[in-house]
Design a protein around this motif. Structure first.
Motif, short mmCIF file in Angstrom:
data_model
loop_
_atom_site.label_atom_id
_atom_site.label_comp_id
_atom_site.label_asym_id
_atom_site.label_seq_id
_atom_site.Cartn_x
_atom_site.Cartn_y
_atom_site.Cartn_z
N ASP A 1 -54.94 34.78 10.76
CA ASP A 1 -55.61 35.97 11.28
C ASP A 1 -54.95 37.26 10.81
N ARG A 2 -53.68 37.17 10.42
CA ARG A 2 -52.91 38.37 10.06
C ARG A 2 -51.82 37.99 9.07
N PRO A 3 -52.19 37.57 7.88
CA PRO A 3 -51.20 37.06 6.92
C PRO A 3 -50.12 38.07 6.55
N ASP A 4 -50.46 39.34 6.41
CA ASP A 4 -49.45 40.33 6.03
C ASP A 4 -48.38 40.47 7.11
N GLU A 5 -48.81 40.50 8.36
CA GLU A 5 -47.85 40.59 9.46
C GLU A 5 -46.98 39.34 9.53
N PHE A 6 -47.60 38.19 9.32
CA PHE A 6 -46.83 36.93 9.34
C PHE A 6 -45.78 36.94 8.23
N LEU A 7 -46.15 37.34 7.03
CA LEU A 7 -45.20 37.36 5.93
C LEU A 7 -44.07 38.35 6.19
N ALA A 8 -44.38 39.46 6.83
CA ALA A 8 -43.33 40.41 7.18
C ALA A 8 -42.35 39.80 8.17
N GLU A 9 -42.86 39.01 9.11
CA GLU A 9 -41.98 38.35 10.08
C GLU A 9 -41.17 37.26 9.40
N LEU A 10 -41.75 36.57 8.43
CA LEU A 10 -40.97 35.59 7.67
C LEU A 10 -39.79 36.26 6.98
N ALA A 11 -40.02 37.44 6.43
CA ALA A 11 -38.95 38.15 5.76
C ALA A 11 -37.84 38.52 6.74
N ARG A 12 -38.20 38.95 7.94
CA ARG A 12 -37.20 39.29 8.95
C ARG A 12 -36.43 38.04 9.39
N LEU A 13 -37.14 36.91 9.53
CA LEU A 13 -36.47 35.67 9.90
C LEU A 13 -35.52 35.21 8.79
N ALA A 14 -35.93 35.38 7.54
CA ALA A 14 -35.06 35.00 6.43
C ALA A 14 -33.77 35.81 6.45
N GLU A 15 -33.86 37.08 6.82
CA GLU A 15 -32.67 37.91 6.93
C GLU A 15 -31.70 37.38 7.98
N LEU A 16 -32.24 36.69 8.98
CA LEU A 16 -31.40 36.10 10.02
C LEU A 16 -30.79 34.78 9.61
N GLY A 17 -31.21 34.24 8.45
CA GLY A 17 -30.70 32.95 7.99
C GLY A 17 -31.64 31.80 8.24
N LEU B 1 -36.03 26.75 16.99
CA LEU B 1 -36.25 27.75 18.03
C LEU B 1 -37.72 28.14 18.07
N PHE B 2 -38.17 28.57 19.23
CA PHE B 2 -39.54 29.08 19.35
C PHE B 2 -39.59 30.49 18.79
N GLY B 3 -40.56 30.71 17.88
CA GLY B 3 -40.65 32.00 17.24
C GLY B 3 -41.61 32.94 17.92
N MET C 1 -40.21 27.35 15.13
CA MET C 1 -41.59 26.99 15.40
C MET C 1 -42.35 28.27 15.69
N TYR C 2 -43.24 28.66 14.79
CA TYR C 2 -43.96 29.91 14.94
C TYR C 2 -45.05 29.74 15.98
N SER C 3 -44.98 30.51 17.04
CA SER C 3 -45.86 30.28 18.18
C SER C 3 -46.62 31.53 18.60
N ARG C 4 -46.80 32.45 17.66
CA ARG C 4 -47.61 33.62 17.98
C ARG C 4 -49.05 33.37 17.53
N ARG C 5 -49.81 34.44 17.34
CA ARG C 5 -51.22 34.28 16.99
C ARG C 5 -51.39 33.49 15.70
N VAL D 1 -45.61 26.02 11.16
CA VAL D 1 -46.84 26.65 11.64
C VAL D 1 -47.78 25.57 12.15
N THR D 2 -48.67 25.96 13.05
CA THR D 2 -49.59 25.01 13.66
C THR D 2 -51.01 25.31 13.20
N PRO D 3 -51.77 24.29 12.83
CA PRO D 3 -53.14 24.54 12.38
C PRO D 3 -54.02 25.07 13.50
N SER D 4 -54.94 25.91 13.12
CA SER D 4 -56.02 26.32 14.01
C SER D 4 -57.33 25.94 13.35
N GLY D 5 -58.31 25.51 14.14
CA GLY D 5 -59.56 25.03 13.57
C GLY D 5 -59.36 23.66 12.93
#
Length: 291
Positions: free
Chosen positions: A244-260, A202-204, A236-240, A266-270
């Motif tokens: 750029d924002r590792p803490d926010e990303f990790l928090a979203e990973l935790a929420r996704l893990a709760e969903l199963g 799914l697109f994240g 497929m994580y498709s946000r910023r 993730v897609t490389p930048s640079g």
């Protein structure tokens, strides 16, 4: 939580002679860092979005995966996702089998209905209505499953007819390469996931949207009498950019893990290899403790 790397951009660095060594360095770095899967796109023209044009460099996907298979030993390899119109299903099953055998059982078949009209018309691939693409997608799933079974007999579908579904050698993966269907279409795509797939992708763009799509998938599983828990949930994580924002990303990973959800791509930048090096330092250790 597993992390996968989706390698979508062959424009950095700009010198085409550096495409292969950059891809090699990135794949080796990703494997050493503990990345679970490495995927590339199934496109022939670069997608037209943001500052990218169709004239940007793009490589054929399965040839690229064969190259990566020789460079790595552990990561799962696949396309995110194979466009159903680009290869005859019988040949696609053989291509994925070849990748699986040569990589030591690490192939994953990602499938989708295909959508990029410009590249299909540009290269002479038949462009058909979306309903027909989904019909062909379902037949392709059926053919691949038959090719990877003990049934070597014919297949008769509306769009594809195979006189025999012989596939020797068989894949090394047991019982066969896992099948992942990409996309979040609620009426067709997720129904096909429930009926045929081992995994969804799914697109994240939003965690709440992922939760909604998984509820739809759960309902389709009930209709199809399929065990919802048996389907791997990936995003497929498709946000910023995640760095750029590792803490926010990790928090979203935790929420996704709760969903199963068990894997996020993730897609490389640079520069892609340098991105993976930073990912290994700043994200992977914490992600490993999620879920």
């Amino acid at each position: 939580m597993k992390l996968g790397l989706h390698y979508w951009n062959y424009s950095t660095p700009a010198d085409p002679a550096q495409i292969a060594p950059t891809l090699a360095r990135t794949a080796r770095t990703a494997e050493q860092a503990g990345i679970a899967s490495f995927t590339v796109m199934d496109h022939y023209f670069q997608m037209e979005f943001q500052d990218f044009t169709a004239e940007e460099p793009m490589l054929e996907g399965y040839t690229t995966l064969g190259y990566l298979g020789a460079l790595t030993e552990r990561m799962t390899l696949g396309l995110m996702v194979t466009g159903v119109m680009y290869r005859h299903p019988g040949l696609l099953a053989k291509i994925v089998t070849t990748l699986d055998v040569l990589s030591g059982g690490r192939a994953r078949l990602g499938l989708g209905a295909s959508w990029y009209e410009r590249e299909q018309r540009g290269l002479g691939v038949p462009w058909v209505p979306v309903a027909e693409r989904f019909d062909r997608l379902e037949e392709t799933l059926q053919i691949c499953l038959q090719m990877w079974s003990e049934n070597n007999g014919p297949y008769q579908g509306r769009h594809y007819q195979l006189a025999e579904t012989l596939c020797v050698p068989a894949p090394l993966s047991r019982p066969r390469p896992p099948i992942m269907i990409g996309g979040g279409g609620e009426q067709k795509t997720l129904r096909l996931v429930a009926r045929y797939a081992d995994a969804c992708n799914l697109f994240g763009t939003d965690v709440d949207e992922v939760a909604h799509k998984l509820d739809v998938l759960r309902a389709h599983c009930a209709t199809e009498e399929r065990d919802y828990q048996a389907i791997e949930k990936t995003v497929m994580y498709s946000r910023r950019p995640v760095l750029d924002r590792p803490d926010e990303f990790l928090a979203e990973l935790a929420r996704l893990a709760e969903l199963g959800v068990t894997e996020v791509q993730v897609t490389p930048s640079g520069h892609p290899a340098e991105f993976v090096e930073q990912l290994a330092q700043r994200i992977l250790p914490a992600a490993a403790g999620i879920g």
